[in-house]
Design a protein around this motif. Structure first.
Motif, short mmCIF file in Angstrom:
data_model
loop_
_atom_site.label_atom_id
_atom_site.label_comp_id
_atom_site.label_asym_id
_atom_site.label_seq_id
_atom_site.Cartn_x
_atom_site.Cartn_y
_atom_site.Cartn_z
N PHE A 1 0.12 -37.90 38.02
CA PHE A 1 1.20 -38.84 38.43
C PHE A 1 2.04 -39.14 37.48
CE2 PHE A 1 -2.85 -39.75 40.84
CZ PHE A 1 -2.21 -40.12 42.03
N GLY A 2 1.94 -39.14 36.17
CA GLY A 2 2.88 -39.29 35.25
C GLY A 2 4.03 -38.22 35.28
N PRO A 3 3.65 -37.16 35.24
CA PRO A 3 4.83 -36.07 35.12
C PRO A 3 5.40 -35.94 36.49
CG PRO A 3 2.52 -35.14 34.41
CD PRO A 3 2.12 -36.63 34.87
N VAL A 4 4.94 -36.30 37.63
CA VAL A 4 5.72 -36.48 38.66
C VAL A 4 6.87 -37.46 38.79
CG1 VAL A 4 5.78 -37.00 41.22
CG2 VAL A 4 4.04 -35.54 40.25
N VAL A 5 6.31 -38.60 38.22
CA VAL A 5 7.56 -39.84 38.08
C VAL A 5 8.67 -39.44 36.94
CG1 VAL A 5 7.80 -42.21 37.14
CG2 VAL A 5 5.61 -41.47 38.89
N LEU A 6 7.97 -38.65 36.00
CA LEU A 6 8.97 -38.34 34.87
C LEU A 6 9.85 -37.34 35.37
CD1 LEU A 6 9.76 -37.86 31.89
CD2 LEU A 6 8.06 -36.50 31.49
N VAL A 7 9.22 -36.45 36.38
CA VAL A 7 10.20 -35.38 36.92
C VAL A 7 11.24 -35.77 37.82
CG1 VAL A 7 10.28 -33.52 38.45
CG2 VAL A 7 8.39 -33.23 36.69
N ALA A 8 10.79 -36.92 38.66
CA ALA A 8 12.05 -37.73 39.45
C ALA A 8 12.96 -38.29 38.48
CB ALA A 8 11.08 -38.58 40.31
N GLY A 9 12.54 -38.80 37.37
CA GLY A 9 13.49 -39.33 36.55
C GLY A 9 14.47 -38.35 35.94
N LEU A 10 13.97 -37.32 35.42
CA LEU A 10 14.73 -36.39 34.82
C LEU A 10 15.64 -35.43 35.71
CD1 LEU A 10 12.05 -34.12 32.89
CD2 LEU A 10 13.76 -35.44 32.11
N ILE A 11 15.51 -35.34 37.09
CA ILE A 11 16.22 -35.08 37.96
C ILE A 11 17.42 -36.07 38.38
CG2 ILE A 11 16.46 -34.21 40.47
CD1 ILE A 11 13.94 -32.83 39.97
N GLY B 1 6.97 -42.28 33.18
CA GLY B 1 6.44 -41.01 33.01
C GLY B 1 5.94 -40.67 31.82
N LEU B 2 6.85 -40.75 30.62
CA LEU B 2 6.58 -40.47 29.40
C LEU B 2 5.42 -41.31 28.97
CD1 LEU B 2 9.79 -40.00 27.37
CD2 LEU B 2 7.96 -38.45 27.60
N ALA B 3 5.37 -42.85 29.22
CA ALA B 3 4.43 -43.59 28.89
C ALA B 3 2.85 -43.20 29.40
CB ALA B 3 4.89 -45.01 29.22
N MET B 4 3.03 -42.86 30.74
CA MET B 4 1.54 -42.50 31.28
C MET B 4 1.31 -41.09 30.73
SD MET B 4 2.60 -43.18 35.27
CE MET B 4 3.38 -44.44 36.08
#
Length: 197
Positions: A41-51, A167-170
């Motif tokens: 879940f964390g990486p998916v949120v992080l990827v959305a933010g990065l894009i 995402g980073l926090a997670m």
């Protein structure tokens, strides 16, 4: 699929996405999720933010809203403690141009190493149990506001920054980053609200 990088830091996540992008002319959302893991879940949120933050990609009309749907579904499932992420086919089949994605990732990579040096497990009560519930609700708030952010100039950058921080926090179990993400979220939502007054 051979990918480098692990999911314990931002640079490793960027490596995984970049490896996928190098192998395809058009990169589907599903390709990216397969690289970072449907249980992550964390990486998916992080990827959305990065894009969302990435130049040339996040500026494509409709992309922030698509990513908002991704975050909304992901964070909603996290609230219900699902063990893996389910997403509808029309989202996972959406494609991004390889060149724009790779250029955006190259831009994001520059600060990634420094960010990784600053994150570590601390204040974990903010990323576990009730703290994780609050983070999920904040991600949902950002996602719901994302369509409006496409109208208010520069506000999508704040939304993307908040998602990256969540995402980073997670993934790093860093409560200090979670608190920062909540502050960025409050500021961004206030900015968007002011833009409509």
């Amino acid at each position: 699929m051979n990918v480098r990088g692990d999911l314990s830091d931002l640079e490793g996540l960027i490596d995984r996405i970049d490896d996928v992008a190098r192998q395809r002319e058009q990169v589907a959302v599903d390709d990216i999720l397969a690289a970072v893991g449907y249980r992550s879940f964390g990486p998916v949120v992080l990827v959305a933010g990065l894009i969302t933050l990435a130049p040339l990609v996040g500026d494509i009309p409709g992309v922030p809203t698509l990513l908002a749907l991704l975050v909304l579904l992901t964070a909603g499932q996290l609230l219900f403690r699902r063990q893996h992420i389910w997403l509808p086919g029309w989202i996972v089949k959406r494609r991004l141009p390889r060149n724009k994605l790779r250029k955006g990732l190259a831009w994001v990579r520059k600060p990634a190493r420094g960010i990784d040096r600053c994150t570590r497990p601390r204040l974990t009560l903010f990323v576990e149990g009730p703290g994780l519930l609050i983070l999920s609700l904040a991600c949902i708030a950002v996602a719901l506001a994302m369509p409006a952010m496409e109208i208010v100039p520069f506000s999508a950058n704040g939304g993307g920054a908040a998602l990256v921080a969540f995402g980073l926090a997670m993934i790093a179990r860093d409560g200090a980053v979670a608190l920062f993400a909540l502050i960025v979220t409050a500021g961004t939502l206030g900015f968007v609200g002011a833009g409509f007054l």
